[in-house]
Design an enzyme around this catalytic site. Structure first.
Site, short mmCIF file in Angstrom:
data_model
loop_
_atom_site.label_atom_id
_atom_site.label_comp_id
_atom_site.label_asym_id
_atom_site.label_seq_id
_atom_site.Cartn_x
_atom_site.Cartn_y
_atom_site.Cartn_z
N PRO A 47 -9.28 -77.05 -103.28
CA PRO A 47 -9.57 -78.41 -102.35
C PRO A 47 -8.89 -77.98 -101.38
O PRO A 47 -9.29 -79.05 -100.78
CB PRO A 47 -7.61 -78.76 -103.54
CG PRO A 47 -8.28 -78.11 -104.44
CD PRO A 47 -8.45 -76.65 -103.69
N GLY B 294 -12.80 -75.75 -97.89
CA GLY B 294 -14.29 -75.75 -97.63
C GLY B 294 -14.62 -74.80 -97.32
O GLY B 294 -15.40 -73.61 -97.22
N ARG C 262 -27.95 -69.34 -99.71
CA ARG C 262 -28.89 -69.92 -99.73
C ARG C 262 -29.86 -70.81 -98.88
O ARG C 262 -30.72 -71.78 -99.28
CB ARG C 262 -28.61 -70.37 -97.62
CG ARG C 262 -26.64 -70.52 -97.17
CD ARG C 262 -25.99 -70.16 -95.68
NE ARG C 262 -24.75 -69.94 -96.04
CZ ARG C 262 -23.58 -69.92 -95.35
NH1 ARG C 262 -23.34 -68.94 -94.69
NH2 ARG C 262 -22.54 -70.33 -95.09
N LEU D 143 -42.54 -96.67 -102.48
CA LEU D 143 -42.32 -97.17 -103.27
C LEU D 143 -41.94 -98.15 -103.33
O LEU D 143 -41.82 -99.09 -104.09
CB LEU D 143 -41.46 -96.32 -105.02
CG LEU D 143 -42.53 -95.11 -105.11
CD1 LEU D 143 -43.23 -94.48 -105.28
CD2 LEU D 143 -41.81 -94.58 -106.39
N GLY E 144 -39.34 -101.72 -103.53
CA GLY E 144 -38.75 -102.09 -104.67
C GLY E 144 -38.31 -101.44 -105.55
O GLY E 144 -37.49 -100.75 -106.13
N GLU F 250 -22.94 -74.64 -100.51
CA GLU F 250 -23.43 -73.76 -99.73
C GLU F 250 -22.86 -73.46 -98.76
O GLU F 250 -24.15 -72.50 -98.22
CB GLU F 250 -24.36 -73.05 -100.27
CG GLU F 250 -23.64 -72.62 -102.34
CD GLU F 250 -24.88 -71.48 -102.57
OE1 GLU F 250 -25.77 -70.63 -101.91
OE2 GLU F 250 -25.72 -71.97 -104.41
#
Length: 387
Positions: free
Chosen positions: A136, A139, A250, A345, A347, A370
């Protein structure tokens, strides 16, 4: 419009065996992944049985040696399999990459006795692994991890919390980085922790923007006792093991990113060919055709980049810088391409009737996992300046 309409990528493969492997992968994607990906993503449903199917086909062990049940395939081939899987369903492609990452520590740094004892089960197809590094409060600064393992006789007693763990609560084993010594990188070691260990538990899964069928959860270690036999490498070698695994991992993320980008491009091209405006297909308009051209060019550049890094790895050359470059470029490409696919595309791209919006939500996480892309730039810069 279904993503199953995508045309196979024309690939240069090193052997007939590799070509057969890619053909098998494409068949599995069409039969097992495409029909259920959208529904399982919407339901936050983890497709554990899909991984067993892939395991039976030998796709969970491709880059590892045959003597322990692996596929003995070069990374160049393995990554192209990952790309095909991710194009069909990112949660599955990334899950295979994470499993491969989780086996790396034992396969590369374990003793012969440890590999003979545990690696065949990990590569046999029925088990699924998880990689526990982040916490936590640590990182990007992974060397600041706090989860502690204290030796008590012939066992380590592990206490702490790991965060952002793919397959957390569903994995059969956890390659876990723990603190056994002083602060900083030199005090980190690697333990192979079996699921079901007393005191090991998973928090409720995170509620994510994308990849909802891939469980991500914190793992709590409350007095978990792990045999000293499950120490991988030497005490204090864990950070080296972690970085070695991430270099290879990676490349897996880079391949997955190109898979998602290719799926988005295929969808956009098919839509542009059939969507009529002002009496003709919108693909005939230069503004849109140039957008498709840029998307395709970026994808080909990314694919070439990750394959070049893979070939360096296969040749035994240093590839850390190239892996960081591939991860950086390919995941940024996936974000750009999927965003442009939604735009093509119009909408409809913003609705769940088409998978374009799902591709865009999925692509974002690839710039984070990662090692964030800011960390990749840091890695590349340090290589360039000799630090």
């Amino acid at each position: 419009m279904s993503p199953a309409s995508a045309k196979p990528v024309d690939r240069q493969l090193p052997s007939d065996e590799a070509r057969e492997l890619l053909s098998l992968t494409r068949d599995l994607v069409q039969r097992e992944l495409h029909p259920r990906a959208a529904e399982d993503e919407a339901a936050d449903r983890f497709p554990r049985e899909v991984f067993r199917t892939l395991g039976e086909a030998g796709l969970l062990s491709l880059p590892y040696g045959e003597q322990h049940g692996g596929g003995d395939q070069p990374y160049e081939v393995y990554l192209q399999v990952l790309e095909e899987l991710a194009a069909g369903w990112l949660a599955v492609g990334l899950g295979v990459s994470v499993h491969t990452l989780s086996c790396h520590a034992l396969a590369t740094f374990g003793t012969d006795e440890q590999r003979d004892r545990w690696l065949p089960g990990m590569l046999g197809g029925d088990q699924l692994g998880a990689y526990c590094l982040s916490e936590p409060q640590s990182g990007s600064d992974a060397a600041a991890l706090r989860t502690r393992a204290d030796l008590d006789g012939d066992e380590y007693v592990v206490n702490g919390t790991k965060a952002w763990i793919t397959h957390g609560g569903h994995a059969d084993f956890y390659s876990t980085m723990v603190r056994t010594g002083e602060d900083g990188a030199r005090g980190i070691s690697c333990l192979l922790v079996p699921a079901g260990s007393e005191g090991l538990s998973a928090a409720p899964p995170e509620h994510k923007m994308g990849m909802r069928s891939s469980p991500t959860a914190q793992m709590h270690f409350d007095g978990v006792r792990v045999s000293r036999e499950r120490l991988i490498g030497e005490e204090g070698q864990g950070f080296q093991i972690a970085l070695s695994a991430l270099d290879s991992g990676r490349l897996g993320i880079a391949a997955c990113a190109i898979g998602v980008a290719q799926a988005a491009l295929d969808l956009a091209v098919d839509y542009a060919r059939t969507r009529q405006q002002f009496g003709r297909p919108i693909a005939d308009f230069q503004g849109l055709s140039f957008m498709l051209a840029d998307m395709a060019t970026q994808i080909e550049a990314g694919r070439s980049l990750y394959l070049a890094a893979a070939r360096r790895r296969d040749s035994g050359l240093a590839f850390s810088k190239e892996a960081a470059m591939a991860k950086l470029f390919c995941t940024d490409t996936a974000m750009r391409v999927t965003t442009d696919a939604v735009q093509v595309l119009g909408g409809y791209g913003y609705t769940q009737d088409y998978p374009a919006e799902r591709y865009m939500r999925e692509a974002k996480v690839l710039q984070i996992v990662e090692g964030t892309n800011q960390i990749q730039r840091l890695v590349i810069g340090r290589h360039l300046t000799g630090k």
